[in-house]
Design an enzyme around this catalytic site. Structure first.
Site, PDB file in Angstrom:
ATOM      1  N   CYS A 127     -12.223   9.015   1.910  1.00  0.00           N
ATOM      2  CA  CYS A 127     -12.217   7.927   2.889  1.00  0.00           C
ATOM      3  C   CYS A 127     -11.461   8.454   4.097  1.00  0.00           C
ATOM      4  O   CYS A 127     -10.245   8.571   4.067  1.00  0.00           O
ATOM      5  CB  CYS A 127     -11.541   6.672   2.340  1.00  0.00           C
ATOM      6  SG  CYS A 127     -11.345   5.391   3.607  1.00  0.00           S
ATOM      7  N   CYS A 130      -9.186   5.446   5.963  1.00  0.00           N
ATOM      8  CA  CYS A 130      -7.989   4.848   5.346  1.00  0.00           C
ATOM      9  C   CYS A 130      -7.846   5.412   3.940  1.00  0.00           C
ATOM     10  O   CYS A 130      -7.516   6.593   3.795  1.00  0.00           O
ATOM     11  CB  CYS A 130      -8.009   3.330   5.386  1.00  0.00           C
ATOM     12  SG  CYS A 130      -9.569   2.529   4.963  1.00  0.00           S
ATOM     13  N   SER A 131      -8.075   4.603   2.917  1.00  0.00           N
ATOM     14  CA  SER A 131      -7.833   5.084   1.566  1.00  0.00           C
ATOM     15  C   SER A 131      -8.743   4.380   0.575  1.00  0.00           C
ATOM     16  O   SER A 131      -8.355   4.117  -0.550  1.00  0.00           O
ATOM     17  CB  SER A 131      -6.370   4.835   1.180  1.00  0.00           C
ATOM     18  OG  SER A 131      -6.106   3.446   1.218  1.00  0.00           O
ATOM     19  N   CYS A 132      -9.974   4.048   1.001  1.00  0.00           N
ATOM     20  CA  CYS A 132     -10.896   3.328   0.126  1.00  0.00           C
ATOM     21  C   CYS A 132     -11.138   4.129  -1.154  1.00  0.00           C
ATOM     22  O   CYS A 132     -11.410   5.338  -1.107  1.00  0.00           O
ATOM     23  CB  CYS A 132     -12.218   3.068   0.838  1.00  0.00           C
ATOM     24  SG  CYS A 132     -12.013   2.037   2.304  1.00  0.00           S
TER      25      CYS A 132
END
Lengths: 223, 97, 106
Positions: A127, A130-132
């Protein structure tokens, strides 16, 4: 209120929140670590939200218990089932959330997509924005996954990044990167290693490392 | 829910627009202006560019997965020519190419 | 070409991927759970949270830890929405930090 008007039994299941401004013990096993500004801000926020009646400590604890059910093992269970049961695999590839429910796994993200590695194609998830990550299935992502270095480089030089993880692919294999940047979440179904024909589903699941479920590791044959 | 524009079909060639839209968007710079193909039609989702400002419950818009040859994204790509990248893009960031 | 959001790092040069395992701390898990509860109540949504993080100054974004950014993003949203008083939040956070103990949640 005083600083000590809550009990110290550290028992998540029996906190006594009710009208208290701060409910259950907000910390547990890290009590010996120095308090950081970020944690202090969290504690302040939590205290105010509870005092204002916006949420309760019980609600946080119940959610914490739900979140704790997620782990890489749950993803590994799905993969192992798919390895041994082609009909399950077909259902998982069509609708991974429903397939997870068959194994009593509640996936809460909008859509979970499973992508299968083949001898011709290796898949890697990142991702960049962000941090999906499929958190309700696999839990919180590893630190490397949320690092700026991984987010920056995985899309531009995936083979170099995979090399840092000890993975090298022959020249005819396609490396396919999946940027998990919006509403879908991804899990990789790794290749089943040779020499595992006689293993039980549980034994197969135990072979699958966390990082293989996003394509940053392979599944090794048992030693 | 989505009456205005025709949807892109699986396999169609599309170009990612650079809308120059300020604020929260989910289309990273590295794909803008690039041409790829529709790899998957994912269904309709609320627009995060609206939700990011608290406007929830609005119209759902089509979301696609668009696939690119890595060599088309990065002129200096050092991997293999067959390497690909797939990313989720909302309908209004796409035009037929 | 549009301006680059601080979160939009895909393709930027960067060093080796850090491989050290960093176990999640208890407060970090509890904070995520609190965030999940706020979402479930419809008070904030994930896209707003991402936007709040993107509105941080580049120094703030780069200097904060992953969970630090989460705390700051949620705090900024709750203040923006008028759910929390930002001055009071900072006063309490500093008091907790000064006391140095997790017992002082008041």
């Amino acid at each position: 209120m005083t600083a000590h008007d809550h009990d110290h039994d550290h028992d998540d299941a029996h906190d006594h929140d009710h009208d208290h401004p701060h409910g259950p013990h907000p910390t547990r096993e890290d009590d010996d670590l120095e308090l950081t500004y970020s944690e202090a801000r969290y504690l302040a926020m939590r205290g105010m939200l509870i005092k204002q009646g916006i949420l309760t400590g019980d609600e946080i604890m119940r959610r914490l218990a739900v979140n704790d059910l997620a782990s890489p093992h749950q993803g590994a269970r799905m993969v192992a089932r798919a390895w041994v049961d082609p009909a399950f695999k077909a259902r998982m590839m069509a609708d991974a959330k429903s397939a997870a429910r068959e194994l009593d796994i509640a996936v809460t993200e909008a859509k979970l997509t499973v992508i299968e590695n083949t001898p011709q194609t290796h898949n890697l998830v990142v991702c960049t924005l962000c941090s999906c990550y499929p958190r309700s299935l696999l839990g919180e992502p590893p630190a490397w996954y949320v690092s700026k270095a991984y987010r920056s480089r995985a899309v531009r030089e995936p083979r170099k990044v995979l090399g840092e993880f000890g993975l090298a692919f022959p020249g005819d294999v396609e490396v396919r990167v999946h940027d998990s940047n919006a509403d879908l979440r991804y899990m990789i179904m790794p290749l089943r290693p040779e020499g595992t024909e006689g293993l039980s589903e549980e034994a197969l699941a135990a072979l699958i490392p966390r990082d293989a479920l996003v394509g940053a590791a392979l599944v090794d044959r048992p030693a | 829910m989505w009456p205005d524009a025709p949807r892109h079909a699986l396999g169609a060639q599309v170009r990612i627009l650079d809308l120059g839209k300020p604020g929260h968007v989910r289309t990273p710079l590295y794909v803008r202006g690039k041409v790829g193909v529709i790899d998957q039609v994912c269904g309709d989702f609320e627009n995060p560019e609206e939700r990011a400002y608290g406007r929830v419950g609005g119209a759902r818009i089509p979301l696609y997965r668009v696939r690119f040859a890595q060599a088309d994204l990065w002129p200096d790509y050092e991997g293999r020519p067959q390497d690909q990248l797939v990313i989720e893009i909302y309908h209004h960031w796409l035009q037929p190419a | 070409m549009s301006e680059r959001l601080i979160s939009d790092v895909g393709g930027l040069p960067s060093g080796p991927v850090p491989r050290e395992e960093v176990p999640q701390l208890y407060w970090e898990k509890a904070m995520i759970a609190m965030f999940n509860v706020l979402i479930a109540k419809g008070l904030v949504n994930l896209d707003e949270f991402r936007r709040a993080v993107e509105q941080m100054t580049p120094d703030h974004y780069a200097g904060a830890s992953f969970y630090g950014r989460r705390v700051d993003g949620v705090a900024a949203l709750l203040v923006e929405k008028g759910i929390l008083d930002g001055v009071e939040l900072e006063r309490r956070a500093l008091a907790i930090l000064t006391a140095g103990t997790r017992d002082h949640v008041a």
